[in-house]
Motif scaffolding. Structure first.
Motif, PDB file in Angstrom:
ATOM      1  N   ALA A 197       5.423   5.354   4.455  1.00  0.00           N
ATOM      2  CA  ALA A 197       5.356   3.999   5.008  1.00  0.00           C
ATOM      3  C   ALA A 197       6.753   3.422   5.174  1.00  0.00           C
ATOM      4  O   ALA A 197       7.557   3.438   4.245  1.00  0.00           O
ATOM      5  CB  ALA A 197       4.526   3.103   4.102  1.00  0.00           C
TER       6      ALA A 197
ATOM      7  N   LEU B 236       3.848  -2.399   1.764  1.00  0.00           N
ATOM      8  CA  LEU B 236       2.395  -2.394   1.733  1.00  0.00           C
ATOM      9  C   LEU B 236       1.948  -3.658   1.001  1.00  0.00           C
ATOM     10  O   LEU B 236       2.510  -4.006  -0.043  1.00  0.00           O
ATOM     11  CB  LEU B 236       1.881  -1.154   1.001  1.00  0.00           C
ATOM     12  CG  LEU B 236       2.308   0.190   1.590  1.00  0.00           C
ATOM     13  CD1 LEU B 236       1.847   1.331   0.692  1.00  0.00           C
ATOM     14  CD2 LEU B 236       1.772   0.363   2.994  1.00  0.00           C
TER      15      LEU B 236
ATOM     16  N   ARG C 149       1.693  -2.044   6.379  1.00  0.00           N
ATOM     17  CA  ARG C 149       0.234  -1.972   6.425  1.00  0.00           C
ATOM     18  C   ARG C 149      -0.344  -2.940   5.407  1.00  0.00           C
ATOM     19  O   ARG C 149       0.269  -3.192   4.364  1.00  0.00           O
ATOM     20  CB  ARG C 149      -0.212  -0.540   6.127  1.00  0.00           C
ATOM     21  CG  ARG C 149      -1.679  -0.250   6.384  1.00  0.00           C
ATOM     22  CD  ARG C 149      -1.935   1.231   6.168  1.00  0.00           C
ATOM     23  NE  ARG C 149      -3.372   1.533   6.186  1.00  0.00           N
ATOM     24  CZ  ARG C 149      -3.894   2.694   5.835  1.00  0.00           C
ATOM     25  NH1 ARG C 149      -3.100   3.680   5.452  1.00  0.00           N
ATOM     26  NH2 ARG C 149      -5.205   2.882   5.874  1.00  0.00           N
ATOM     27  N   THR C 150      -1.506  -3.494   5.712  1.00  0.00           N
ATOM     28  CA  THR C 150      -2.202  -4.361   4.765  1.00  0.00           C
ATOM     29  C   THR C 150      -3.540  -3.738   4.371  1.00  0.00           C
ATOM     30  O   THR C 150      -4.130  -2.950   5.119  1.00  0.00           O
ATOM     31  CB  THR C 150      -2.447  -5.761   5.351  1.00  0.00           C
ATOM     32  OG1 THR C 150      -3.289  -5.654   6.504  1.00  0.00           O
ATOM     33  CG2 THR C 150      -1.140  -6.433   5.719  1.00  0.00           C
TER      34      THR C 150
ATOM     35  N   ALA D 108      -1.353   5.355  -0.058  1.00  0.00           N
ATOM     36  CA  ALA D 108      -0.431   5.220   1.069  1.00  0.00           C
ATOM     37  C   ALA D 108       1.004   5.096   0.584  1.00  0.00           C
ATOM     38  O   ALA D 108       1.930   5.689   1.154  1.00  0.00           O
ATOM     39  CB  ALA D 108      -0.817   4.010   1.917  1.00  0.00           C
TER      40      ALA D 108
END
Length: 307
Positions: free
Chosen positions: A291, A295, A272-273, A285
């Motif tokens: 995750a 990240l 994820r960004t 997060a």
């Protein structure tokens, strides 16, 4: 420049974006206009006061971007080059960052993918070097589906090892795609590993810190065959080597990873960004532990741009 920092220890809510003076590189260093910066467990450990005592503190140890200033003696890159690497000052989550160790971004990667590399690749390489993972033999990786774990799996396969990796069943197909034989973690781990390797394994790497060092020691035939990067207290209790960067980093890994990526032998997914302004959300997060992959904070102009 704008940079992430905190002025008191605590949860993600203490993080802020502040204006700081532009940094400049010293001898052998380069400054980059940051396009992306990785987020790691070391960041929230630092924010919680578990690493350094001084305040305020800036954030971030890895970044990718475009070189815009050279330190004295730098001749291996030029202004305008795309590079990724380490900010030893811990100030990579910013619009400008000084990198002390760096390498060219592989042609097939954008800035986001490159920013995900340094910490995971260096940590995995350092641990494999300390274990002596070479051709042949079986390596057990506990916590194989995270960024460091998946890096360790792929780099061990490149070295010729057979790899067994622990992960939740949802990640087993992913581990197979990396070249590992997956097993579920939790109760019954030893029996599941011995079903694949009846005589145990030659070496074991603990990335997850999930309290299984005694089981890994039994499977590997002794504490000397186990390294952990995640369980400091367990390492002291059970006589296992705890691998940490301040005792010597595997910086050679930065220069070597590009060839593996371009050959299709290594990849590291970005989960994820987040925009730099949402650094607190990125921490939340990451601390959730859910995750798969890295990240990354996106900084500056669009990710993938060359300048």
């Amino acid at each position: 420049m704008k940079a992430a920092l905190f002025q008191r220890f605590g949860g993600p809510e203490v993080l802020e974006i502040a204006d700081l003076p532009d940094p400049h590189p010293g001898p052998g260093q380069v400054r980059i206009a940051v396009r992306a910066a990785g987020v790691n467990p070391s960041d929230w450990n630092k924010r919680q006061g578990l690493m350094d005592e001084g305040l305020p503190q800036t954030m971030g140890y890895e970044a990718a971007g475009v070189v815009d200033e050279l330190g004295e003696g730098v001749a291996d890159v030029a202004v305008g080059d795309r590079v990724f690497g380490f900010s030893t000052e811990g100030a990579a989550q910013a619009e400008l960052a000084v990198l002390s160790h760096y390498a060219p971004i592989p042609p097939s990667l954008d800035f986001t993918g490159a920013a995900a590399l340094p910490a995971a690749v260096e940590t995995a390489t350092r641990a494999l070097d300390q274990l002596g993972v070479e051709g042949g033999g079986t390596l057990l990786v506990n916590g194989a589906s995270g960024s460091v774990g998946s890096a360790a799996v792929q780099l061990a396969v490149v070295r010729g090892a057979r790899v067994i990796g622990t992960a939740s069943p949802a990640n087993h197909e992913y581990l197979r795609s990396l070249g590992a034989e997956p097993v579920a973690y939790g109760e019954g781990l030893v029996e599941r590993v011995r079903a694949l390797a009846p005589d145990g394994v030659d070496l074991a790497l603990d990335v997850a810190g999930s309290g299984v060092l005694p089981e890994l020691i039994g499977l590997a035939g002794g504490a000397e065959h186990v390294v952990t990067v995640a369980d400091f207290a367990g390492a002291r209790e059970h006589g296992v080597r705890f691998s940490r960067g301040d005792t010597g980093r595997a910086l050679h890994a930065l220069a070597g990873i590009g060839g593996l990526i371009e050959a299709g032998r290594f990849s590291l997914p970005v989960a994820r960004t987040f925009p730099l302004a949402d650094v607190a959300a990125a921490h939340r997060a990451g601390e959730s532990g859910r995750a798969r992959g890295k990240l990354v904070l996106v900084v500056g102009s669009p990710v993938g741009a060359s300048g």
